[in-house]
Motif scaffolding. Structure first.
Motif, PDB file in Angstrom:
ATOM      1  N   LEU A 160      37.274  44.033  10.531  1.00 59.42           N
ATOM      2  CA  LEU A 160      37.232  42.709  10.933  1.00 59.42           C
ATOM      3  C   LEU A 160      36.412  41.565  10.893  1.00 59.42           C
ATOM      4  O   LEU A 160      35.879  41.976  12.190  1.00 59.42           O
ATOM      5  CB  LEU A 160      38.807  41.777  10.571  1.00 59.42           C
ATOM      6  CG  LEU A 160      39.016  40.894  10.803  1.00 59.42           C
ATOM      7  CD1 LEU A 160      39.304  40.097   8.812  1.00 59.42           C
ATOM      8  CD2 LEU A 160      40.537  40.390  11.951  1.00 59.42           C
ATOM      9  N   PHE A 161      35.851  41.260  10.439  1.00 60.20           N
ATOM     10  CA  PHE A 161      34.882  40.136  10.593  1.00 60.20           C
ATOM     11  C   PHE A 161      35.251  38.524  10.879  1.00 60.20           C
ATOM     12  O   PHE A 161      35.814  38.481   9.283  1.00 60.20           O
ATOM     13  CB  PHE A 161      33.378  40.707  10.018  1.00 60.20           C
ATOM     14  CG  PHE A 161      32.748  41.872  10.448  1.00 60.20           C
ATOM     15  CD1 PHE A 161      31.405  41.644  10.971  1.00 60.20           C
ATOM     16  CD2 PHE A 161      33.038  42.509   9.606  1.00 60.20           C
ATOM     17  CE1 PHE A 161      31.310  43.305  11.459  1.00 60.20           C
ATOM     18  CE2 PHE A 161      32.398  43.775   9.255  1.00 60.20           C
ATOM     19  CZ  PHE A 161      31.638  44.024  10.253  1.00 60.20           C
ATOM     20  N   THR A 162      34.840  37.766  11.720  1.00 59.21           N
ATOM     21  CA  THR A 162      34.993  36.386  11.919  1.00 59.21           C
ATOM     22  C   THR A 162      33.960  35.487  11.774  1.00 59.21           C
ATOM     23  O   THR A 162      33.257  35.733  13.032  1.00 59.21           O
ATOM     24  CB  THR A 162      36.666  36.661  12.772  1.00 59.21           C
ATOM     25  OG1 THR A 162      35.816  36.622  13.912  1.00 59.21           O
ATOM     26  CG2 THR A 162      37.708  37.427  12.203  1.00 59.21           C
ATOM     27  N   ALA A 163      34.042  33.535  11.029  1.00 57.31           N
ATOM     28  CA  ALA A 163      33.239  33.145  11.564  1.00 57.31           C
ATOM     29  C   ALA A 163      33.932  32.352  11.631  1.00 57.31           C
ATOM     30  O   ALA A 163      35.289  31.898  11.173  1.00 57.31           O
ATOM     31  CB  ALA A 163      32.265  33.555  10.454  1.00 57.31           C
ATOM     32  N   ASP A 164      33.123  31.246  11.551  1.00 59.06           N
ATOM     33  CA  ASP A 164      34.525  29.635  11.342  1.00 59.06           C
ATOM     34  C   ASP A 164      34.812  29.449  10.030  1.00 59.06           C
ATOM     35  O   ASP A 164      34.639  29.718   8.518  1.00 59.06           O
ATOM     36  CB  ASP A 164      32.921  28.440  11.374  1.00 59.06           C
ATOM     37  CG  ASP A 164      34.038  27.205  11.411  1.00 59.06           C
ATOM     38  OD1 ASP A 164      35.328  26.848  12.309  1.00 59.06           O
ATOM     39  OD2 ASP A 164      33.016  26.104  11.349  1.00 59.06           O
ATOM     40  N   GLU A 165      36.195  29.498  10.123  1.00 54.42           N
ATOM     41  CA  GLU A 165      36.710  28.955   9.260  1.00 54.42           C
ATOM     42  C   GLU A 165      36.288  30.517   7.544  1.00 54.42           C
ATOM     43  O   GLU A 165      37.399  30.177   6.832  1.00 54.42           O
ATOM     44  CB  GLU A 165      36.393  27.985   8.239  1.00 54.42           C
ATOM     45  CG  GLU A 165      36.817  26.400   9.426  1.00 54.42           C
ATOM     46  CD  GLU A 165      36.824  25.375   8.245  1.00 54.42           C
ATOM     47  OE1 GLU A 165      35.960  24.921   7.079  1.00 54.42           O
ATOM     48  OE2 GLU A 165      37.427  24.359   8.265  1.00 54.42           O
ATOM     49  N   VAL A 166      36.497  31.400   8.532  1.00 58.84           N
ATOM     50  CA  VAL A 166      36.095  32.942   7.693  1.00 58.84           C
ATOM     51  C   VAL A 166      36.391  33.850   7.848  1.00 58.84           C
ATOM     52  O   VAL A 166      35.895  34.289   8.762  1.00 58.84           O
ATOM     53  CB  VAL A 166      34.748  32.576   6.141  1.00 58.84           C
ATOM     54  CG1 VAL A 166      34.181  33.877   5.703  1.00 58.84           C
ATOM     55  CG2 VAL A 166      34.479  31.256   6.258  1.00 58.84           C
TER      56      VAL A 166
ATOM     57  N   LEU B  22      36.793  38.274   1.107  1.00 57.02           N
ATOM     58  CA  LEU B  22      36.294  37.351   1.816  1.00 57.02           C
ATOM     59  C   LEU B  22      37.759  35.819   1.407  1.00 57.02           C
ATOM     60  O   LEU B  22      38.241  35.689   0.456  1.00 57.02           O
ATOM     61  CB  LEU B  22      35.374  36.616   1.246  1.00 57.02           C
ATOM     62  CG  LEU B  22      34.853  35.604   1.379  1.00 57.02           C
ATOM     63  CD1 LEU B  22      34.134  35.780   3.215  1.00 57.02           C
ATOM     64  CD2 LEU B  22      33.932  34.951   0.694  1.00 57.02           C
ATOM     65  N   ILE B  23      38.171  35.814   2.848  1.00 55.45           N
ATOM     66  CA  ILE B  23      39.102  35.449   3.751  1.00 55.45           C
ATOM     67  C   ILE B  23      38.998  33.985   3.488  1.00 55.45           C
ATOM     68  O   ILE B  23      38.176  33.850   4.729  1.00 55.45           O
ATOM     69  CB  ILE B  23      40.529  35.097   4.616  1.00 55.45           C
ATOM     70  CG1 ILE B  23      40.412  36.897   3.765  1.00 55.45           C
ATOM     71  CG2 ILE B  23      41.787  34.984   4.298  1.00 55.45           C
ATOM     72  CD1 ILE B  23      41.818  37.845   4.512  1.00 55.45           C
ATOM     73  N   VAL B  24      39.357  33.035   3.245  1.00 53.46           N
ATOM     74  CA  VAL B  24      38.197  31.597   4.105  1.00 53.46           C
ATOM     75  C   VAL B  24      40.107  30.564   3.777  1.00 53.46           C
ATOM     76  O   VAL B  24      40.701  30.905   3.212  1.00 53.46           O
ATOM     77  CB  VAL B  24      37.608  30.683   2.479  1.00 53.46           C
ATOM     78  CG1 VAL B  24      37.194  29.570   3.189  1.00 53.46           C
ATOM     79  CG2 VAL B  24      37.003  31.561   2.197  1.00 53.46           C
ATOM     80  N   ASP B  25      39.338  29.920   5.286  1.00 52.51           N
ATOM     81  CA  ASP B  25      40.358  28.801   5.692  1.00 52.51           C
ATOM     82  C   ASP B  25      40.972  27.518   5.048  1.00 52.51           C
ATOM     83  O   ASP B  25      40.910  26.682   5.738  1.00 52.51           O
ATOM     84  CB  ASP B  25      40.697  28.659   7.219  1.00 52.51           C
ATOM     85  CG  ASP B  25      42.134  28.283   8.000  1.00 52.51           C
ATOM     86  OD1 ASP B  25      42.733  28.696   6.923  1.00 52.51           O
ATOM     87  OD2 ASP B  25      41.694  28.021   9.053  1.00 52.51           O
ATOM     88  N   THR B  26      40.824  27.646   4.022  1.00 56.72           N
ATOM     89  CA  THR B  26      40.937  26.202   3.225  1.00 56.72           C
ATOM     90  C   THR B  26      42.003  26.207   2.001  1.00 56.72           C
ATOM     91  O   THR B  26      42.161  27.404   1.365  1.00 56.72           O
ATOM     92  CB  THR B  26      39.768  25.272   2.939  1.00 56.72           C
ATOM     93  OG1 THR B  26      39.935  26.723   1.560  1.00 56.72           O
ATOM     94  CG2 THR B  26      38.442  25.890   3.868  1.00 56.72           C
ATOM     95  N   GLU B  27      42.603  25.389   2.016  1.00 58.38           N
ATOM     96  CA  GLU B  27      43.162  25.254   0.333  1.00 58.38           C
ATOM     97  C   GLU B  27      42.763  25.653  -0.389  1.00 58.38           C
ATOM     98  O   GLU B  27      43.584  25.697  -1.587  1.00 58.38           O
ATOM     99  CB  GLU B  27      44.300  23.432   0.431  1.00 58.38           C
ATOM    100  CG  GLU B  27      44.833  23.255   1.745  1.00 58.38           C
ATOM    101  CD  GLU B  27      45.476  22.156   1.092  1.00 58.38           C
ATOM    102  OE1 GLU B  27      45.924  21.416   0.259  1.00 58.38           O
ATOM    103  OE2 GLU B  27      46.745  21.497   1.826  1.00 58.38           O
ATOM    104  N   ALA B  28      41.739  25.135  -1.454  1.00 60.46           N
ATOM    105  CA  ALA B  28      41.212  25.509  -2.235  1.00 60.46           C
ATOM    106  C   ALA B  28      40.398  27.407  -2.060  1.00 60.46           C
ATOM    107  O   ALA B  28      40.081  27.766  -3.169  1.00 60.46           O
ATOM    108  CB  ALA B  28      39.636  24.748  -1.914  1.00 60.46           C
ATOM    109  N   GLY B  29      40.658  27.908  -1.086  1.00 61.79           N
ATOM    110  CA  GLY B  29      39.910  29.660  -1.183  1.00 61.79           C
ATOM    111  C   GLY B  29      38.736  29.602  -1.077  1.00 61.79           C
ATOM    112  O   GLY B  29      37.818  28.510  -0.759  1.00 61.79           O
TER     113      GLY B  29
END
Length: 203
Positions: free
Chosen positions: A113-119, A138-145
């Motif tokens: 698992l790699f993490t960055a800002d909101e990703v 690829l998981i994005v921490d926003t409602e729009a994906g």
């Protein structure tokens, strides 16, 4: 004097599914040297097929090139697209005693698992013979994906793309036939900053 199956005949057999003459077929069945050449050609054909399947469509490459050109022409308002988000390794199943994966022929399937800002970027690496299958999310921490399919590239130490594939609309992607080694991973997204994994070890 032994007359081997000619290179042209072997190429036609492997790449064009052409039939050999009766004499050539009989010789191939009994000649270890010719069978070895045939096997090597079939491995090459498999590698070429994998490479073709892993390439993004021309339409996708055109879309990403247009986005890049737009960023280059308008650096000030689109600066956030230029600055890459650097994702760092935060979890590795090989470091978990109870989750070290399944050993197969000396290699182990493992998750990272790699993490960055909101990703977040989740990878599953599975040995397939001497090569590796790399599945990603690829998981994005926003409602729009992720908003739109993203281009995922594995670069060599010179920064040249070696493998590339496009995610689906949910951020899922897969590489087949990846050689073990050290890569840099870059994910180009249509509406956000690229994501970079500076060092990705595929073992």
């Amino acid at each position: 004097m032994t007359v081997h199956v000619s290179p042209d005949e072997l190429l036609s057999l492997v790449f064009d599914a052409a039939e050999l003459s009766a004499a050539a077929a009989s010789h191939l069945a009994s000649c270890a040297q010719c069978r070895q050449q045939e096997a090597e050609l079939r491995l090459l054909a498999t590698d070429l097929t994998i490479a073709r399947l892993s390439e993004p469509s021309p339409e996708s490459l055109t879309r990403y090139q247009a986005l890049f050109d737009q960023v280059q022409q308008q650096p000030a308002p689109l600066q956030r697209f230029v600055n890459r988000l650097r994702a760092v390794l935060t979890w590795d199943s090989r470091q978990q005693p109870l989750l070290q994966g399944v050993r197969s022929g000396g290699a182990i399937a493992y998750r990272q698992l790699f993490t960055a800002d909101e990703v977040e970027l989740e990878l599953m690496v599975e040995p397939i013979g001497s090569l590796r299958r790399v599945e990603g999310d690829l998981i994005v921490d926003t409602e729009a994906g992720i908003g739109a399919p993203a281009l995922v590239e594995l670069l060599d130490r010179h920064g040249a793309p070696v493998y590339s594939v496009e995610t689906d609309a949910d951020g899922i992607f897969r590489f087949e036939g990846v050689h073990p080694g050290r890569y840099q991973a870059v994910i180009t997204r249509a509406y956000a900053a690229p994501v970079e994994v500076e060092t990705l070890e595929i073992v």
